[in-house]
Design a protein around this motif. Structure first.
Motif, PDB file in Angstrom:
ATOM      1  N   ASP A 149      -6.264  18.478  24.843  1.00  0.00           N
ATOM      2  CA  ASP A 149      -6.966  17.368  24.961  1.00  0.00           C
ATOM      3  C   ASP A 149      -6.459  16.091  25.364  1.00  0.00           C
ATOM      4  O   ASP A 149      -6.916  15.200  26.028  1.00  0.00           O
ATOM      5  CB  ASP A 149      -7.826  16.901  23.770  1.00  0.00           C
ATOM      6  N   TYR A 150      -5.078  15.982  25.317  1.00  0.00           N
ATOM      7  CA  TYR A 150      -4.463  14.484  25.230  1.00  0.00           C
ATOM      8  C   TYR A 150      -3.309  14.464  26.266  1.00  0.00           C
ATOM      9  O   TYR A 150      -2.537  13.553  26.328  1.00  0.00           O
ATOM     10  CB  TYR A 150      -3.780  13.824  23.998  1.00  0.00           C
ATOM     11  N   THR A 151      -2.894  15.588  26.700  1.00  0.00           N
ATOM     12  CA  THR A 151      -1.691  15.642  27.629  1.00  0.00           C
ATOM     13  C   THR A 151      -2.263  16.246  28.970  1.00  0.00           C
ATOM     14  O   THR A 151      -3.394  16.687  29.168  1.00  0.00           O
ATOM     15  CB  THR A 151      -0.442  16.398  27.124  1.00  0.00           C
ATOM     16  N   ASP A 152      -1.472  15.994  30.156  1.00  0.00           N
ATOM     17  CA  ASP A 152      -1.676  16.580  31.509  1.00  0.00           C
ATOM     18  C   ASP A 152      -0.960  18.099  31.455  1.00  0.00           C
ATOM     19  O   ASP A 152      -1.143  18.577  32.544  1.00  0.00           O
ATOM     20  CB  ASP A 152      -1.117  15.731  32.578  1.00  0.00           C
ATOM     21  N   GLU A 153      -0.567  18.593  30.320  1.00  0.00           N
ATOM     22  CA  GLU A 153       0.064  19.846  30.457  1.00  0.00           C
ATOM     23  C   GLU A 153      -0.879  20.931  29.932  1.00  0.00           C
ATOM     24  O   GLU A 153      -1.941  20.703  29.505  1.00  0.00           O
ATOM     25  CB  GLU A 153       0.858  20.178  29.281  1.00  0.00           C
ATOM     26  N   LEU A 154      -0.924  21.948  30.821  1.00  0.00           N
ATOM     27  CA  LEU A 154      -1.872  23.269  30.673  1.00  0.00           C
ATOM     28  C   LEU A 154      -1.187  24.087  29.526  1.00  0.00           C
ATOM     29  O   LEU A 154       0.102  24.209  29.290  1.00  0.00           O
ATOM     30  CB  LEU A 154      -1.913  24.244  31.919  1.00  0.00           C
ATOM     31  N   ILE A 155      -2.092  24.697  28.705  1.00  0.00           N
ATOM     32  CA  ILE A 155      -1.416  25.504  27.568  1.00  0.00           C
ATOM     33  C   ILE A 155      -1.223  26.964  28.366  1.00  0.00           C
ATOM     34  O   ILE A 155      -2.364  27.584  28.951  1.00  0.00           O
ATOM     35  CB  ILE A 155      -2.462  25.623  26.420  1.00  0.00           C
ATOM     36  N   SER A 156      -0.073  27.523  27.951  1.00  0.00           N
ATOM     37  CA  SER A 156       0.158  28.735  28.620  1.00  0.00           C
ATOM     38  C   SER A 156      -0.644  29.853  28.225  1.00  0.00           C
ATOM     39  O   SER A 156      -1.034  29.738  26.858  1.00  0.00           O
ATOM     40  CB  SER A 156       1.667  29.160  28.099  1.00  0.00           C
ATOM     41  N   GLY A 157      -0.829  30.808  29.176  1.00  0.00           N
ATOM     42  CA  GLY A 157      -1.657  31.973  28.791  1.00  0.00           C
ATOM     43  C   GLY A 157      -0.739  32.776  27.606  1.00  0.00           C
ATOM     44  O   GLY A 157      -1.110  33.885  27.078  1.00  0.00           O
ATOM     45  N   LYS A 158       0.782  32.477  27.277  1.00  0.00           N
ATOM     46  CA  LYS A 158       1.156  33.335  26.570  1.00  0.00           C
ATOM     47  C   LYS A 158       0.544  33.373  24.953  1.00  0.00           C
ATOM     48  O   LYS A 158       0.737  34.039  23.969  1.00  0.00           O
ATOM     49  CB  LYS A 158       2.442  32.799  26.254  1.00  0.00           C
ATOM     50  N   VAL A 159      -0.057  32.330  24.827  1.00  0.00           N
ATOM     51  CA  VAL A 159      -0.858  31.859  23.297  1.00  0.00           C
ATOM     52  C   VAL A 159      -2.215  32.919  23.135  1.00  0.00           C
ATOM     53  O   VAL A 159      -2.836  32.517  22.150  1.00  0.00           O
ATOM     54  CB  VAL A 159      -0.945  30.605  23.031  1.00  0.00           C
TER      55      VAL A 159
END
Length: 123
Positions: free
Chosen positions: A94-104
């Motif tokens: 919600d607060y960064t420009d990073e995408l969450i990896s599909g690894k999770v």
């Protein structure tokens, strides 16, 4: 009304399932985190100072669930651990420009299953 928190938890859980099935990981994580938050609100009840804080509600949930034997201790522990991990993932989502990896994805699916199981213990 306390019952509304359970409804919100279920709705957000279903939304998280829908999102993960479509690969919308960030949306899944955000909705799932708040599904846990709403579930904890349902179980614990009124906050001591007008509103719940993210860390305080988890502690209150653990104390109440354990003290009143609302579910197995292992499940209480899994819920708290999942909540803590989701809190970190949600901040990233919600607060960064990073995408969450599909690894999770497999981990997040386990968090979904854990909350689904917990919803069956409370009425």
């Amino acid at each position: 009304m306390k019952e509304n928190f359970k409804k919100k938890a279920f709705e957000r859980l279903e939304t998280a399932k829908w999102c993960i099935d479509r690969g919308f990981i960030s949306s899944c994580v955000s909705n799932l985190y708040f599904a846990y938050f709403n579930f904890f609100q349902y179980v614990v009840g009124k906050p001591p100072k007008g509103r719940w804080k993210h860390i305080g509600i988890a502690k209150a949930f653990v104390h109440k669930a354990y003290r009143e034997s609302l579910m197995p201790i292992e499940l209480i522990s899994k819920l708290k651990d999942s909540y803590d991990k989701l809190y970190a993932l949600r901040r990233k989502a919600d607060y960064t420009d990073e995408l969450i990896s599909g690894k999770v994805i497999s981990e997040v699916k386990e968090y979904i299953n854990t909350l689904h199981e917990a919803l069956g213990y409370v009425s």
